[in-house]
Structures are given as structure tokens and as C-alpha cells.
Design an enzyme around this catalytic site. Structure first.
Site: not given
Length: 381
Positions: A96, A162, A255, A265, A276
Site C-alpha cells: 500500500q 495502513h 467506519e 475511536y 481475518y
């Protein structure tokens, strides 16, 4: 440098969560559901193709900057040639990671300054996201000059997922808000001694803004606006000046959050999805002391980015959240109702959508994920 959580400070639940395996890239970005016909009420025009496009930002003259993940910045003009911008910093490309967000500074019209995020390599196979500024020199061969790195994820850790690194500028033009993912390491999101798994509030020069909720703790805690986040792929202000953030959950639990300073949060203590490998995670409703999402999705929509539409072309959509979605292979429309939200429509575009932006005339622009990824303009029929 590897992240070394203070295990004695963690609950047994947090230790269990930290032991769960991180998802693969394919798991984190699900493949589209069955394709649907493109909607008859939209006119869709293809305006170019790009190699793994990640972000897009319109400039005051109606042109746009588009980042490609492998480390290229393109300057696009409707009806004109696409030009590559020189002076882009080297990026750590893979998974990513790579070149990320781009945004003009509030004073771009006079300064020509832009913000960029990207992933840089560290030692011992570690890496992390960074934020920089540069001056865009327009010319036949445009380039970035005076590049300055003004913020880093701390610490750099192993893995290629991430990073998040999405940018928003406050409505008053005084502050920069930045998302920083928890790098698939789980527990950093609950630790205020690092800036992973957080929404950050910075001055325009990248320094911690005065008045942040954890400033008294010193260090990188001075940057933190909210915490307990996973992989934050969108951040925007609405017309009331409220800050909204969109993040990937694990297996379920994407979310949309209304962000308030100092709030936790919940990740990885709670989620509306599970790991997973099938291990259960307590739901948000079990911890009323933690901030719950305005809406969550299970199964996931796998968001790429979002806008809060304020144009005039799509009058019925004004004030709505329009989400670029991988799993829904198109756009997910969400209506805000006070501090909550509800989904109202899925608009199939038959491809994973990485980026969505509103053009100067109110048209909606999307970038497909992948190589090639089309730039597409959406207007009403």
C-alpha cells in the site's frame, strides 16, 4: 526501528488482538462484488488513464495534480496533454506504500505551494509515511522546488500496509489535519506515545498546533487530535465545520466517524468486524465509553476516499457523503443525519474506485484503482 509496545500497560484483550495476524493486501482491499450496469441517470466521460493513481487535487485554474503510487506526479488539463512533474521525492513503493495524497496550500494562488505525502524507507526493512511541502513551478517542464519534509510517522515499522496519509485543511485555512494509520500493528492506535492510528492536527508548517488535547504529554502526543483508528483513507470537513473521517475495518467494520478532539475511536479494542482469521472482536456497543461510528459496514465497502458534496449539478446530493469504493465497485452515497449517517444508494461503475473529487463546476471525478486506472467525469444526464 521496530515498534515495541509497553506490554505491561496492555489489557489481556489488547494482547490477544496484537497477536492476530495482519491482513494481506488482497484481504485489506477486497475485490469488487458482481458488476452492475453503469447508471442511466449519469453521463460518464473518460478523460485519461493513469498507472496506479492514488490521489487528485484541483488547482484554481481548473487543472489538477494526480499522484501515481509508484512515485510519479502528473499535471492534467482537460483537453490538454498530461505532463509529468519533476522533482518528486523518491518513494518506498510496494504493497500500500508509495506516493500518496496531494493538496494545494490555502495560499496556492500566490505561493504555488503544495502538500504531498509519501512513504519513505527506514533502516532494517522499516518504513513510514511522511508529509512534505514544495513549490510547483509551472512551465513546459513543470517541477517541484524547495521540497521540505515537515512531518513523519513515528516510529517507522515493518510491513507495507495502513499508511493512510490523507490530508485536509481546516475551513479557516489555519490548520492541516492528517491521517496516520496504525501500520497493521494494532496496539499503537491506543498508545499516545506514537502517532500511528491517529488523526493529527498540525500547523501549516507541520508543527503541532496549539490547543491539541494531549499537548501536556509532550513529544508526538502534541500532534494528536483523536486516536484509536485503523486505516484512515479519507478526511473532510462539512459545511458546518465538522470533521469526518472514513476508515477500513478488518473483516467487516468499515467506519465513517464524526471526529471530536481527544476521543478514542476504539481500534483494536472494539470493531463492528472481526479479524481475518475469524477471531471475534468486541462490538462498539460493548464499550459506550469509546466513540462509535456514525455508520459502519459489514460486509465492507472498502473505501478509497470520499467527498462531502456541495455543488449545484447534483442538487439532491448536496451535503451527502460520496464514497469511492473498491468492494462496491463504484460510489456509495451516504446521507448525514445529525451525528449519524445512513446509506442511500450504490452507484455501480464496474471497477474499484480509488479516488473521488468534486470539480470546480460541481462535476464528480473518479479515478479507478489499478493499472490502467481511468479518470472519469460524472455529470447528470
Amino acid at each position: 526501528m521496530r515498534f515495541n509496545p509497553i506490554l505491561s500497560a496492555l489489557s489481556p484483550l489488547a494482547l490477544l488482538l496484537a497477536s492476530c495476524s495482519a491482513p494481506t493486501s488482497a484481504q485489506n482491499d477486497p475485490q469488487p462484488q458482481a458488476p452492475s450496469p453503469e447508471p442511466a441517470h449519469l453521463r460518464i466521460e473518460d478523460k485519461g488513464t493513469f498507472k496506479e493513481p492514488w490521489a487528485m487535487a484541483f488547482l484554481p485554474d481548473g487543472s489538477a495534480l494526480i499522484t501515481e503510487k509508484a512515485g510519479r506526479l502528473k499535471w492534467w488539463r482537460e483537453g490538454g496533454p498530461v505532463v509529468e512533474v519533476g522533482g518528486v521525492p523518491p518513494v518506498d513503493y510496494g504493497g500500500q506504500g508509495g506516493l500518496g495524497d496531494v493538496m494545494p496550500a490555502p495560499d496556492y494562488a500566490t505561493s504555488h505551494k503544495v502538500y504531498l505525502t509519501w512513504v519513505e524507507a527506514g533502516s532494517s526493512d522499516t518504513r513510514g509515511a511522511v508529509l512534505g511541502t514544495a513549490v510547483l513551478k509551472p512551465a513546459d517542464a513543470p517541477k517541484l522546488e524547495d521540497l521540505k519534509m515537515i512531518w513523519r510517522q513515528v516510529p517507522k515499522v515493518t510491513g507495507r500496509g495502513h499508511f493512510s496519509h490523507r490530508i485536509a485543511i481546516s475551513p479557516d485555512g489555519k490548520y492541516l489535519f492528517l491521517t496516520s494509520g496504525e501500520r497493521q500493528k494494532f496496539t499503537p492506535a491506543q498508545d499516545l506515545s506514537n502517532n500511528l492510528g491517529k488523526v493529527l492536527r498540525l500547523n501549516l508548517d507541520g508543527t503541532p498546533a496549539a490547543g491539541n488535547p494531549f499537548a501536556a504529554k509532550g513529544g508526538v502526543a502534541r500532534e494528536i487530535w483523536s486516536y484509536g483508528h485503523r486505516n484512515l483513507l479519507g478526511i473532510k470537513f462539512d459545511d458546518q465545520g465538522r470533521l469526518w473521517e472514513l476508515e477500513h475495518g478488518p473483516a467487516g467494520g468499515d467506519e465513517l466517524n464524526l471526529i471530536e478532539p481527544g476521543r478514542n475511536y476504539g481500534w483494536p479494542l472494539v470493531s463492528d468486524g472481526d479479524h481475518y482469521d475469524g477471531k471475534a472482536i468486541p462490538r462498539h456497543r460493548t464499550r459506550p465509553d469509546l466513540a462509535a461510528p456514525a455508520i459502519s459496514w459489514n460486509p465492507v465497502i472498502a473505501p478509497g476516499d470520499f467527498i462531502i458534496y456541495d455543488g449545484d449539478l447534483f442538487k439532491d446530493w448536496k451535503g451527502e457523503v460520496l464514497i469511492a469504493s473498491f468492494a462496491a465497485a463504484g460510489i456509495v452515497r451516504v446521507k448525514i443525519e445529525g451525528e449519524k449517517a445512513k446509506e442511500v444508494e450504490r452507484i455501480g461503475l464496474d471497477n474499484r474506485i480509488r479516488e473521488i473529487e468534486q470539480g470546480p463546476d460541481g462535476a464528480i471525478w473518479v479515478l479507478e484503482d489499478g493499472d490502467p486506472g481511468r479518470l472519469r467525469k460524472l455529470t447528470p444526464r
